[in-house]
Design a protein around this motif. Structure first.
Motif, PDB file in Angstrom:
ATOM      1  N   LEU A 182      -1.839  -3.642  -6.278  1.00 17.56           N
ATOM      2  CA  LEU A 182      -0.959  -3.555  -7.443  1.00 17.56           C
ATOM      3  C   LEU A 182      -1.736  -3.328  -8.738  1.00 17.56           C
ATOM      4  O   LEU A 182      -1.296  -2.577  -9.618  1.00 17.56           O
ATOM      5  N   ILE A 183      -2.876  -3.978  -8.873  1.00 13.12           N
ATOM      6  CA  ILE A 183      -3.688  -3.804 -10.088  1.00 13.12           C
ATOM      7  C   ILE A 183      -4.147  -2.354 -10.216  1.00 13.12           C
ATOM      8  O   ILE A 183      -4.059  -1.746 -11.300  1.00 13.12           O
ATOM      9  N   GLU A 184      -4.619  -1.792  -9.114  1.00 13.43           N
ATOM     10  CA  GLU A 184      -5.086  -0.405  -9.151  1.00 13.43           C
ATOM     11  C   GLU A 184      -3.943   0.560  -9.452  1.00 13.43           C
ATOM     12  O   GLU A 184      -4.077   1.465 -10.288  1.00 13.43           O
ATOM     13  N   ALA A 185      -2.794   0.375  -8.774  1.00  9.05           N
ATOM     14  CA  ALA A 185      -1.661   1.277  -8.979  1.00  9.05           C
ATOM     15  C   ALA A 185      -1.113   1.164 -10.392  1.00  9.05           C
ATOM     16  O   ALA A 185      -0.749   2.176 -11.012  1.00  9.05           O
ATOM     17  N   SER A 186      -1.053  -0.046 -10.930  1.00 10.72           N
ATOM     18  CA  SER A 186      -0.559  -0.231 -12.304  1.00 10.72           C
ATOM     19  C   SER A 186      -1.477   0.461 -13.305  1.00 10.72           C
ATOM     20  O   SER A 186      -1.014   1.115 -14.251  1.00 10.72           O
TER      21      SER A 186
ATOM     22  N   SER B 245      -1.071   4.196 -13.286  1.00  7.37           N
ATOM     23  CA  SER B 245       0.207   4.615 -13.876  1.00  7.37           C
ATOM     24  C   SER B 245       0.268   4.344 -15.369  1.00  7.37           C
ATOM     25  O   SER B 245       1.320   4.546 -15.989  1.00  7.37           O
ATOM     26  N   GLY B 246      -0.820   3.863 -15.948  1.00  7.47           N
ATOM     27  CA  GLY B 246      -0.847   3.597 -17.373  1.00  7.47           C
ATOM     28  C   GLY B 246      -0.241   2.265 -17.763  1.00  7.47           C
ATOM     29  O   GLY B 246      -0.071   1.985 -18.962  1.00  7.47           O
ATOM     30  N   ARG B 247       0.099   1.421 -16.796  1.00  9.03           N
ATOM     31  CA  ARG B 247       0.714   0.108 -17.088  1.00  9.03           C
ATOM     32  C   ARG B 247      -0.386  -0.957 -17.047  1.00  9.03           C
ATOM     33  O   ARG B 247      -0.383  -1.857 -16.212  1.00  9.03           O
ATOM     34  N   TYR B 248      -1.311  -0.830 -17.978  1.00  6.45           N
ATOM     35  CA  TYR B 248      -2.480  -1.700 -17.939  1.00  6.45           C
ATOM     36  C   TYR B 248      -2.133  -3.149 -18.267  1.00  6.45           C
ATOM     37  O   TYR B 248      -2.825  -4.069 -17.847  1.00  6.45           O
ATOM     38  N   GLU B 249      -1.050  -3.375 -19.063  1.00  3.47           N
ATOM     39  CA  GLU B 249      -0.664  -4.757 -19.360  1.00  3.47           C
ATOM     40  C   GLU B 249      -0.313  -5.507 -18.078  1.00  3.47           C
ATOM     41  O   GLU B 249      -0.640  -6.693 -17.928  1.00  3.47           O
ATOM     42  N   GLU B 250       0.373  -4.814 -17.159  1.00  2.00           N
ATOM     43  CA  GLU B 250       0.741  -5.454 -15.898  1.00  2.00           C
ATOM     44  C   GLU B 250      -0.497  -5.709 -15.040  1.00  2.00           C
ATOM     45  O   GLU B 250      -0.555  -6.698 -14.299  1.00  2.00           O
ATOM     46  N   SER B 251      -1.483  -4.823 -15.140  1.00  2.00           N
ATOM     47  CA  SER B 251      -2.738  -5.055 -14.421  1.00  2.00           C
ATOM     48  C   SER B 251      -3.395  -6.342 -14.899  1.00  2.00           C
ATOM     49  O   SER B 251      -3.879  -7.149 -14.095  1.00  2.00           O
ATOM     50  N   LEU B 252      -3.419  -6.541 -16.222  1.00  2.00           N
ATOM     51  CA  LEU B 252      -4.027  -7.756 -16.772  1.00  2.00           C
ATOM     52  C   LEU B 252      -3.232  -8.999 -16.388  1.00  2.00           C
ATOM     53  O   LEU B 252      -3.808 -10.059 -16.103  1.00  2.00           O
ATOM     54  N   ALA B 253      -1.888  -8.885 -16.361  1.00  2.00           N
ATOM     55  CA  ALA B 253      -1.057 -10.024 -15.965  1.00  2.00           C
ATOM     56  C   ALA B 253      -1.306 -10.390 -14.504  1.00  2.00           C
ATOM     57  O   ALA B 253      -1.363 -11.577 -14.147  1.00  2.00           O
ATOM     58  N   LEU B 254      -1.455  -9.397 -13.660  1.00  2.00           N
ATOM     59  CA  LEU B 254      -1.739  -9.652 -12.247  1.00  2.00           C
ATOM     60  C   LEU B 254      -3.100 -10.315 -12.081  1.00  2.00           C
ATOM     61  O   LEU B 254      -3.271 -11.203 -11.227  1.00  2.00           O
TER      62      LEU B 254
ATOM     63  N   LEU C 249       0.831  -1.204   0.000  1.00  2.00           N
ATOM     64  CA  LEU C 249       0.000   0.000   0.000  1.00  2.00           C
ATOM     65  C   LEU C 249       0.863   1.251   0.000  1.00  2.00           C
ATOM     66  O   LEU C 249       0.586   2.222  -0.727  1.00  2.00           O
ATOM     67  N   ALA C 250       1.931   1.247   0.806  1.00  2.00           N
ATOM     68  CA  ALA C 250       2.812   2.413   0.882  1.00  2.00           C
ATOM     69  C   ALA C 250       3.470   2.694  -0.474  1.00  2.00           C
ATOM     70  O   ALA C 250       3.489   3.841  -0.945  1.00  2.00           O
ATOM     71  N   TYR C 251       4.019   1.657  -1.092  1.00  2.00           N
ATOM     72  CA  TYR C 251       4.676   1.856  -2.389  1.00  2.00           C
ATOM     73  C   TYR C 251       3.679   2.271  -3.470  1.00  2.00           C
ATOM     74  O   TYR C 251       3.977   3.134  -4.305  1.00  2.00           O
ATOM     75  N   CYS C 252       2.502   1.659  -3.466  1.00  2.00           N
ATOM     76  CA  CYS C 252       1.506   1.979  -4.497  1.00  2.00           C
ATOM     77  C   CYS C 252       1.002   3.404  -4.365  1.00  2.00           C
ATOM     78  O   CYS C 252       0.838   4.113  -5.370  1.00  2.00           O
ATOM     79  N   HIS C 253       0.766   3.852  -3.142  1.00  2.00           N
ATOM     80  CA  HIS C 253       0.307   5.233  -2.955  1.00  2.00           C
ATOM     81  C   HIS C 253       1.389   6.237  -3.313  1.00  2.00           C
ATOM     82  O   HIS C 253       1.087   7.361  -3.698  1.00  2.00           O
ATOM     83  N   ALA C 254       2.642   5.834  -3.152  1.00  2.00           N
ATOM     84  CA  ALA C 254       3.742   6.736  -3.500  1.00  2.00           C
ATOM     85  C   ALA C 254       4.077   6.685  -4.984  1.00  2.00           C
ATOM     86  O   ALA C 254       4.906   7.462  -5.462  1.00  2.00           O
TER      87      ALA C 254
ATOM     88  N   ALA D 193       7.305  -1.785  -5.470  1.00  2.00           N
ATOM     89  CA  ALA D 193       6.124  -2.570  -5.090  1.00  2.00           C
ATOM     90  C   ALA D 193       6.203  -3.972  -5.695  1.00  2.00           C
ATOM     91  O   ALA D 193       5.940  -4.970  -5.010  1.00  2.00           O
ATOM     92  N   PHE D 194       6.597  -4.068  -6.958  1.00  2.00           N
ATOM     93  CA  PHE D 194       6.699  -5.386  -7.595  1.00  2.00           C
ATOM     94  C   PHE D 194       7.834  -6.199  -6.985  1.00  2.00           C
ATOM     95  O   PHE D 194       7.748  -7.428  -6.898  1.00  2.00           O
ATOM     96  N   SER D 195       8.900  -5.528  -6.566  1.00  2.00           N
ATOM     97  CA  SER D 195      10.000  -6.233  -5.913  1.00  2.00           C
ATOM     98  C   SER D 195       9.541  -6.856  -4.588  1.00  2.00           C
ATOM     99  O   SER D 195       9.835  -8.019  -4.301  1.00  2.00           O
ATOM    100  N   VAL D 196       8.800  -6.079  -3.800  1.00  2.00           N
ATOM    101  CA  VAL D 196       8.261  -6.599  -2.539  1.00  2.00           C
ATOM    102  C   VAL D 196       7.260  -7.720  -2.815  1.00  2.00           C
ATOM    103  O   VAL D 196       7.201  -8.718  -2.080  1.00  2.00           O
ATOM    104  N   PHE D 197       6.493  -7.567  -3.895  1.00  2.00           N
ATOM    105  CA  PHE D 197       5.496  -8.581  -4.211  1.00  2.00           C
ATOM    106  C   PHE D 197       6.155  -9.916  -4.557  1.00  2.00           C
ATOM    107  O   PHE D 197       5.635 -10.983  -4.207  1.00  2.00           O
ATOM    108  N   ARG D 198       7.302  -9.875  -5.220  1.00  2.00           N
ATOM    109  CA  ARG D 198       8.017 -11.118  -5.522  1.00  2.00           C
ATOM    110  C   ARG D 198       8.493 -11.788  -4.236  1.00  2.00           C
ATOM    111  O   ARG D 198       8.399 -13.022  -4.095  1.00  2.00           O
TER     112      ARG D 198
END
Length: 769
Positions: free
Chosen positions: A408-412, A415-424, A376-381, A387-392
């Motif tokens: 992570l889906i919301e933050a991605s 940030s315009g990284r919708y491909e990563e949202s779909l992968a998650l 949550l802290a990384y995503c809000h910042a 955030a992905f490093s911590v998630f791994r």
């Protein structure tokens, strides 16, 4: 046990079966069975039989008759005799059995009479507590029997001369302040009884009865001790009565009794429970406890941290947490999570990292909740890589939770990284987790933001197929998607579905609906939304006002229902906008318009004083957009100039000796008005530079934008200005070396272009009638 004792026990048991109706009032088992429901357990009054064995050390007693099903069963026990001093009295039954008799008794004194002389002070207090937990009024009756009949009260010495009780309930204040009262011996049985009954009343919140007890103590000259004072303070603390607790502390000190840690903690709890939480007061008392080296309980630390978190006072929460760590108390994972979440909610990822490291140093393995809080802290910042490093690491340590995926889906997506949202999303499903409303809504919003409206539509349909209920944000995102695609009918169907689901509609949802209907030219439906909002007392938000005012740029009879609804509403911005746009241009109306504009400027001055930047900018942008589309260029320019005068920060377009025109943050109509105003002063700029630049790109997302005009998304201003300049055969061109969104031309070519007669006429800032 001797044979004689056993025989005596058997004879007692058999004799009870033949007792008359004066003892049990049961003539026969058959008559009694008719009053007992099958399968229920019915207890009858106990028969008390005392029998001494030959050695004088045991007593046989039949303690209770019970019905099990339809059978009457007697219970016979053999127990040791009481001490010699009480051997003559009836034997004491188990306290729970006695309490059960008290609870169901019609005549309390009859039940208690055999036990008054044999119950100890501790047993009386146990009875008062147990009975009080069930019925405080019955506990008061038991206490009355104790005071009037127990020999413990008669034998205990009286406390003469006490007049120190003065509580907020209305007792008159005494003058005694004998310091020796703080050094008391063991409290008398009567004082212990009063203390217990005060605790009962405190937990039930019975302040008037508590007042009565205090009066009784004054009348009977019973001097209170520390426990009694704390019991009274607890009653006021439970109700958040801070001033009353303060007065109790004053009375304690006047009576020579120093408040202890319990007293101060009760003051803290009172401050936190007050109607208007007095966090400052609670923290002040907490600091006093620390300064006086008082031990602070874990409960107090946790309540203070929660209160600081609710108030958003992160600094105070940190101070309390550090004190808790220094105190030596065991800090469990839940508290660590709370602190990480508190910093994470404002994007304080560095502080969250420090707490996370301290947790590990304390030997506590991070749980899923800890990893979620750090995510949550990384995503809000906006630190998605971290955030992905911590998630791994999270996935190696334990199975990630749905909440972690959602963060992570919301933050991605944002940030315009919708491909990563779909992968998650795919990974989430592979791990056996069921997507929630938040999951689908975050994905849909990501697709809408990226302009992938068809993907958003497919996700929405899949959401419904899986039986996941959309919320207001889901519906709003889909309405915006269908608006962008001009699929007004599908958006209308979403609106109907939202009403069927009884979703509460606020300014955000209504704003999306207004945009849908106005962009789709469903003007009757838009007018209905305006009336519905006005009746519900819901004022449009910034985007809603922008959409409404910009729609006034349309002309014709079709827009009339919207204009009438705006004029009939209680929304002052709409009144001003309709007047500016609908009053026709012409020499005969100039005087009337001039007078009206002066009144409107005074309203602008009021808004400039209390409206925020976004509201002011959106308002001016929308009005200029509507005026431009209606051909009222001079009036639009007047609005732009007034905005510059009233709002020092309204520096777009920048004025002065500069050859750069910055149109970012302006609406389509506002940008075109600013362009013509800038070109009128070309003679000034031409002497200062050899080239001229127009900045049409937008690096100011959310700056009062709304989905109006003919362009799409962030490039609406660029499309409109570029198309206008190309139509006018201007020399401005977009150069790759300057970056996207910037048009450049040599100054001499611009001067030559503007000298042409057709250009002068087309670029004049006048109103078209």
């Amino acid at each position: 046990m001797t044979t004689a004792a056993v025989d005596l026990a058997s004879s007692v048991a058999s004799g009870i079966l033949n007792l008359g109706k004066d003892n049990f009032r049961v003539s026969s088992v058959k008559n009694t069975e008719s009053r007992v429901s099958i399968g229920r357990r019915k207890q009858l009054s106990a028969g008390l039989v005392r029998a001494v064995s030959g050695d004088g050390k045991t007593v046989t007693r039949t303690s209770r008759w019970v019905y099990r099903g339809r059978q009457l069963i007697s219970q016979t026990v053999v127990q040791p005799l009481p001490s010699a001093s009480k051997a003559e009295g009836p034997w004491k039954r188990d306290l729970l059995e006695l309490i059960a008799d008290i609870t169901g008794a019609e005549n309390l004194e009859t039940v208690l009479q055999p036990w008054v002389s044999v119950l100890t002070s501790e047993e009386w207090n146990k009875i008062l507590l147990e009975v009080g937990n069930r019925d405080w009024t019955l506990a008061m009756d038991v206490f009355k029997v104790f005071k009037t009949q127990s020999p413990l009260v008669k034998e205990s010495p009286s406390n003469e001369g006490s007049d120190s009780l003065d509580f907020p309930a209305g007792i008159s204040k005494g003058n005694s302040s004998d310091s020796n009262r703080s050094k008391r011996s063991k409290p008398s049985p009567l004082l212990r009884g009063y203390t217990t009954i005060v605790g009962v009343l405190s937990r039930k919140g019975r302040l008037s009865e508590l007042d009565m007890i205090v009066h009784e103590m004054r009348e009977e000259n019973v001097e209170p001790d520390l426990r009694f004072f704390n019991g009274v303070a607890e009653a006021y603390s439970n109700l958040g009565l801070v001033s009353y607790v303060s007065q109790v502390i004053v009375q304690m000190e006047q009576s020579g009794i120093q408040p202890d840690k319990t007293t101060f903690e009760l003051m803290i709890f009172a401050a936190l429970k007050a109607k208007s939480t007095q966090l400052r007061k609670a923290l002040q008392v907490f600091q006093e406890m620390l300064e006086n080296n008082m031990e602070v309980g874990v409960k107090t630390y946790l309540k203070l941290i929660d209160a600081c978190a609710d108030a958003g006072d992160i600094q105070a929460a940190d101070e309390v947490f550090m004190a808790m760590r220094s105190s030596g108390h065991t800090i469990y994972s839940k508290t660590w999570v709370k602190m990480i979440q508190l910093h994470g909610s404002i994007g304080g990822y560095k502080e969250a990292e420090e707490i996370f490291r301290a947790l590990r140093a304390a030997g506590i393995p991070p749980s899923a909740a800890v990893y979620d809080a750090l995510l949550l802290a990384y995503c809000h910042a906006g630190c998605l890589d971290q955030a992905f490093s911590v998630f791994r690491e999270y996935k190696l340590a334990t199975k990630p939770s749905l909440m972690g995926y959602n963060y992570l889906i919301e933050a991605s997506g944002k940030s315009g990284r919708y491909e990563e949202s779909l992968a998650l999303y795919s990974d989430l499903c592979s791990n056996g987790l069921r997507p929630s409303t938040v999951t689908f809504t975050s994905l849909i919003c990501a697709m809408v933001q990226a302009g992938h409206y068809e993907k958003a539509d497919r996700l929405y349909k899949k959401m419904l197929q899986k039986g996941v209920s959309p919320n207001a944000y889901t519906y709003t995102a889909m309405i915006r998607a269908y608006t962008a695609c001009s699929w007004t009918r599908l958006g209308h169907e979403v609106c109907m579905k939202m009403r069927e689901d009884k979703i509460q509609m606020g300014a955000l949802v209504y704003g999306a609906l207004l945009n849908l209907y106005l962009q789709g030219r469903w003007y009757k439906e838009a007018a209905g939304i305006i009336k519905e909002m006005d009746r519900a007392g819901i004022e449009p938000d910034v985007a809603g006002y922008g959409v409404l005012i910009s729609s006034l740029g349309e002309s014709g009879e079709e827009i009339a229902p919207v204009v009438k609804a705006m004029q009939a509403s209680d929304w002052e911005p709409c009144w001003v906008a309709t007047f500016l746009v609908d009053t026709p241009a012409g020499a005969e109306a100039e005087a009337e318009i001039a007078v009206a504009l002066e009144k409107i400027w005074s309203i602008f001055e009021e808004w400039a004083a209390f409206k925020d930047r976004e509201a002011n900018r959106s308002f001016y942008n929308a009005i200029m957009d509507a005026l431009w589309r209606r051909g009222l260029r001079r009036r639009a320019r007047s609005v732009m100039l007034k905005a510059r005068d009233l709002l020092p920060w309204y520096n777009r377009p920048r004025r002065g000796l500069t050859s750069v025109l910055d149109l970012r943050g302006l609406s389509v109509g506002g940008a075109q008005v600013a362009l013509l105003d800038w070109l009128e002063d070309l003679a000034i700029y031409s002497e200062q530079s050899t080239s001229m630049v127009i900045h049409t790109g937008s690096n100011d997302p959310g700056g009062g934008r709304y989905n109006a005009g003919r362009g799409k998304g962030m490039g609406a201003v660029k499309q409109a200005v570029t198309a206008y300049l190309e139509e006018m055969c201007s020399p401005f061109r977009e150069l790759a070396e300057l970056g996207p969104g910037k048009l450049q031309a040599r100054t001499e070519l611009v001067v030559k272009w503007l000298s042409r007669r057709d250009s002068k006429d087309a670029l004049r800032l006048h109103d078209y009638v």
